[in-house]
Design an enzyme around this catalytic site. Structure first.
Site, PDB file in Angstrom:
ATOM      1  CD  GLU A   1      10.671  -4.685   2.113  1.00 39.72           C
ATOM      2  OE1 GLU A   1      11.762  -4.213   2.433  1.00 39.72           O
ATOM      3  OE2 GLU A   1       9.734  -4.824   2.930  1.00 39.72           O
TER       4      GLU A   1
ATOM      5  CB  CYS B   1       3.868 -12.649   1.609  1.00 38.19           C
ATOM      6  SG  CYS B   1       2.873 -11.207   1.926  1.00 38.19           S
TER       7      CYS B   1
ATOM      8  CB  CYS C   1      -0.580   0.891  -0.694  1.00 36.52           C
ATOM      9  SG  CYS C   1      -2.332   0.432  -0.594  1.00 36.52           S
TER      10      CYS C   1
ATOM     11  CB  CYS D   1      -4.593   0.923   6.214  1.00 37.23           C
ATOM     12  SG  CYS D   1      -5.748   0.238   4.996  1.00 37.23           S
TER      13      CYS D   1
ATOM     14  CB  CYS E   1      -0.612  -0.471   6.538  1.00 39.33           C
ATOM     15  SG  CYS E   1       0.288  -1.365   5.253  1.00 39.33           S
TER      16      CYS E   1
ATOM     17  CB  CYS F   1       1.251  -8.861   8.701  1.00 37.58           C
ATOM     18  SG  CYS F   1       0.572 -10.329   8.006  1.00 37.58           S
TER      19      CYS F   1
END
Ligand code: SAH
Length: 348
Positions: free
Chosen positions: A101, A114, A121, A125, A128, A338
């Site tokens: 994205e 962004c 990933c 975290c 996230c 975010c």
């Protein structure tokens, strides 16, 4: 029987992602003058030609050879969603079917893009959405800059932040190349102050950014001012605890003469107390950093603090002389904010 590389149809190679000097060398290898490499760069990023044929000032023979051996297009837009606040989220489909994205965020007199650097990933975290996808693969430099090309067909992008899916410094070389192309005058031509890399804090790579003079600003996602809590929220802290990563950040600042930013995701009842605000202020002053406060955007497991808690947290920082901004949620209703980036497959 295995097919020898000579018999196999040559796979088209990427042209995007090559640095200016590499494009010049390629032009010469293909029988043209090195200047044609510069022209290619301008066609790909400045004017965004749709085909080699359209690059009318390149020698015809070179255009034919390029069309036979190279591809111009690295990705396509599989879906596009627009939020009421003007935010546009692009679902970008890569050649192997993988998807990432990219988010276009218009604000006042600028348009921030962004970009994603990985499919998924590996950093895990706890707050996230991308982390839940785990890591599928790194993006090539060509795939990173292609997101900018696709976005620029929709908006006049003035700033690029590496804050989409993925940990940029786990894909260092491709991110370095993308930054160089974004800031190359004959490439995208952005100023280095308009390009920002954001990291969970991979210390050796932060040091390398400084050594390699990568022309970009740097944000460290801190999110907790004490090792105990940070290690629980961000497993990377077990490898490089706060003192170490802030030391690397400060050295980066000394070498580059830039002000780093600390990003702090505010999680209700977890890290939003005033004691932690005080600790964060002390760390920011020591690291000579600005602070971006990001009230948590809903994904599973955590909540966003009430507005007055966010403002009080910011007040503590300001009173201590720290520059602290609150990053308001953008594109929330299209899951573009975010930490919300994850493709459908990874959202489950
Ligand atoms: N891996 C890099 C870049 C991607 S995340 C990094 O961590 O910096 C970009 C920013 O979004 C980081 O500061 C991250 O802490 C923050 N973030 C992640 N999940 C979030 C959420 N649900 N709400 C608000 N911010 C979030």
């Amino acid at each position: 029987m295995a097919v020898s590389p000579v018999d196999a149809a040559p796979a088209a190679a990427s042209l995007k992602g090559l640095l200016p000097a590499e494009l010049e060398a390629l032009a010469v290898r293909e029988g043209a003058r090195s200047f044609a490499g510069r022209q290619l760069l301008t066609w790909m990023y400045g004017r965004t030609a749709a085909s080699f044929e359209a690059m009318t000032d390149l020698p015809r023979a070179l255009r034919v050879r390029l069309a036979a051996g190279y591809r111009l297009e690295e990705a396509t837009v599989a879906a596009e969603r627009r939020a009421a606040d003007g935010t546009i989220k692009l679902l970008v489909a890569l050649h192997d079917g993988a998807r990432v994205e990219t988010v276009i965020i218009p604000e006042d007199d600028r348009v921030t893009l962004c970009v994603s650097t990985q499919v998924g990933c590996a950093r895990g975290c706890g707050f996230c959405a991308t982390a839940r996808m785990r890591l599928a693969r790194n993006l090539a430099a060509a795939e990173i800059v292609e997101q900018v090309v696709l976005a620029r067909r929709r908006a006049a992008v003035t700033n690029v932040v590496f804050m989409g899916m993925g940990e940029p410094l786990d894909n260092y070389e491709n991110v370095r190349r993308a930054v160089l192309l974004l800031t190359a005058p004959s490439g995208f031509g952005l100023g280095s102050r308009h390009v920002t890399v954001s990291t969970v804090g991979i210390v050796p790579r932060i040091r390398q950014l400084a050594t390699d003079r990568v022309p970009a600003c740097l944000t460290l996602s801190l999110t907790a001012p004490d090792d105990d809590l940070r290690s629980r929220l961000m497993p990377v802290n077990r490898s490089w605890p706060i003192a170490e990563v802030l030391g690397a950040l400060r050295d980066w600042a000394d070498t580059t003469r830039r002000t780093p930013t600390l990003a702090y995701v505010l999680l209700k009842g977890v890290n939003d107390d005033l004691v932690r605000a005080g600790r964060l202020a002390a760390l920011a002053l020591k690291a000579r950093a600005k602070v971006n406060l990001i009230p948590f955007n809903a994904t599973l497991g955590f909540e966003r603090p009430p507005e007055e808690v966010v403002t009080r947290f910011q007040e503590v920082l300001k009173r201590r002389g720290v520059i602290a901004l609150i990053r308001r949620e953008r594109g929330g209703e299209i899951a573009a904010a975010c930490g919300q980036l994850a493709t459908e497959a990874g959202r489950a």
